[in-house]
Scaffold this motif. Sequence first.
Motif, PDB file in Angstrom:
ATOM      1  N   ASN A 102      18.122  34.913   9.990  1.00 18.07           N
ATOM      2  CA  ASN A 102      19.014  36.069   9.877  1.00 18.07           C
ATOM      3  C   ASN A 102      20.069  36.104  10.978  1.00 18.07           C
ATOM      4  O   ASN A 102      21.089  36.781  10.827  1.00 18.07           O
ATOM      5  N   VAL A 103      19.830  35.398  12.095  1.00 21.77           N
ATOM      6  CA  VAL A 103      20.894  35.256  13.095  1.00 21.77           C
ATOM      7  C   VAL A 103      22.112  34.616  12.444  1.00 21.77           C
ATOM      8  O   VAL A 103      23.258  34.969  12.725  1.00 21.77           O
ATOM      9  N   HIS A 113      19.426  38.939  16.539  1.00 26.79           N
ATOM     10  CA  HIS A 113      20.537  38.879  15.584  1.00 26.79           C
ATOM     11  C   HIS A 113      21.858  39.128  16.294  1.00 26.79           C
ATOM     12  O   HIS A 113      22.856  38.430  16.059  1.00 26.79           O
ATOM     13  N   GLY A 137      23.941  37.767  11.694  1.00 27.52           N
ATOM     14  CA  GLY A 137      24.135  37.951  13.124  1.00 27.52           C
ATOM     15  C   GLY A 137      25.292  37.150  13.696  1.00 27.52           C
ATOM     16  O   GLY A 137      26.294  36.881  13.017  1.00 27.52           O
TER      17      GLY A 137
END
Length: 712
Positions: A523-524, A384, A528
């Motif tokens: 979710n990166v 992330h 992130g």
Amino acid sequence: MSKFNHKKVMPRYSALAIVMTLLAAAVVGKALYIMTAKHDYWAEVAARVKKDSVSVPPNRGNILSCDGQLMASSLPEFKMYMDFQALRESGTDTLWDQQIDTICLLLNQIFPQKSARDFRKHLEEGRNQVQKNGKVGSRHWPIVKQRVDFNTLSEVRSLPVFNLPFNTEKTTSDGFIVRASYKSGFSIEEYNARQRPYGTLANRTIGDLYKGKDSARFGLELSYDSVLRGKTGIIHRRKVLNKWLDIMDTPPVDGADIVTTIDVGIQDLAERAVTDGLKRHNGNVGVAIVMEVATGDIKAIVNMEKCSDGQYRELKNHAVSDLLEPGSVFKTASILVCLDEGKCDTTKRVETGAGIWPMYGRNMKDHNHHRGGYGTLTLPQTLHNSSNIGVSRIVDEYYHHQPEKFVEGLYRTGIADDLQIPLMGSSPARIRMPKKDKTGRHWANWSNTALPWMSIGYETQVPPISTLTFYNAIANNGRMMRPRFVKQVLKNGEVISEYPPEEMRAHIAKPQTIKMIQPILENVVNIGTGKAARSRSFRVAGKTGTAQIWTAAGKTASYLLSFVGYFPADAPRYSCIVCIQKTGLPASGGFSAAVFHNISEGILAQNLKLDVKDARDSTSTLNPDVKTGNAAASDYVLSHLKLRGKNAPQRHEYSNAQIPDVHGMGARDAVYQIERRGVRVRMKGRGRVVRQSLEPGHTIKKGDICELELEI
């Protein structure tokens, strides 16, 4: 036996020898005479009789987009010449002198870049040229230097003198047909030229031919040259009753068409997005590739490079040939290997300290080390936040003593596979395998720092297309597809060959490993370093990357900024990689993520299809909302549309002695309502009325002025 009387015989032999010598001299003299003085005459006689083995070039096949649009096609082009000797010999030079000014004026209209005076000077130069044989006038003087299409040729051929009929035809050694009129001296050479209806779109991928020759230079033109070229035919020509007859020995076989996977709309969109990103960040090179997840079809491939004039053009296929250290986009492969071999799981925690961590005599740094670092991170958080320390420490912990196991794991992901890209200059990734020396106790090509730095995308060379193929496999639930550029070969509209999607690896990792890595990549983008790639309309997954490009002296020459991912993340249709090379700071993978965002939004917007019924809701109405205004105009429009206004024109809401309420009206209606009451109006802005200086109901006084403010 009688004695030989040489006194009687020798004079006879001498006489015979002299006669033979004289005959030989005569033959040699006659041969020299024919070779020199009569050369042109006998050459013309020979040409009149027969021409053997004249090549007939075939038509080159077309290159089509995935939906059948022409991206490269062969059309005839012509070069135009004057034979001034033929003009003089036919006695037409008097007509030429009379018409030369008209000819030059009309040539200027067809080719305005050259003045009529320049045309006359150019043509007179050819007419006055002296040949080696003493004759005046060029036999092959170009009217214009460039080639022209058939329509332009027709215009020129209709000019005075040029429009005299052809009466001869010949074929050059290159197979070009040359037709000339000995009355006008006008002649042409015909070429089979390559045309690109979409200009430079996908230039390095489609390819090109050497100018003036049917010889491919690069791209798909070169890779599929044997399919596109066809086979040359052979004819011999005889002249009968002063006319040429073509006798076909071997007919030419036209080339076949190839159907590519390129989507013209997506290609255009990607090129514009990359060029805009390069201009915004003053980049040197920009690359983008769009791949269809399920099939591996390359829908777009962009290779923009900054030229000396500041413009961006495609000069090299960087997408398949650039062997650069990929940087942080490689971290996904490193973590995937650890997870797939069961070394750890997503609950793994690693200490990254204050952003600087000593590793075997060198300092590993995170990009936020000047802000105090990340401290303790979970394994997903290392991706992330793109933590160099976190990823390298995890890999080094499990593979420091067995680095070859780590590299073997990378090979299993397919990231180093030879993709067999059909474009010149392509190369597979280079990831070196650790090797022991002769003693078997020490590494011959390895150091303690090699593994940590390899894990974060250094000490390897991976072209962008290999990185994208790896991420495409993650989007495809572990199934790795070979990038496909051509899907069919057509001949006369019929499919004669197909290139179906090709699976390279059924699984690049265990299914459960793929299921673990997919939400991490999503979710990166969500929380992130890849936030710039987010979309409000669909989910995106991917990874940013920043790598330094070093000079031979060990200094940073420039930065490689990357983002690679896929969309929509919940049901992936396309994967895409964007790489920008730029000099100097600031430099962030977020720059490429923003370009990715524009490409992904544009692609799905192109495919968006909405029903007109979706535009209607419970509060919508088929009757328009009519404001107080020019009642006659409103009634006229509504009656012809057979509609009734929601708010019928309210003619008597305010008396003629009061200022009406004109909020929400257009300028015309508002001015009508106020000025009909004798009040002057001043307006500012455009659109609809949002403010009026005299309030509704205001009693009108002589000299009142009402100021209206309008906004769109």
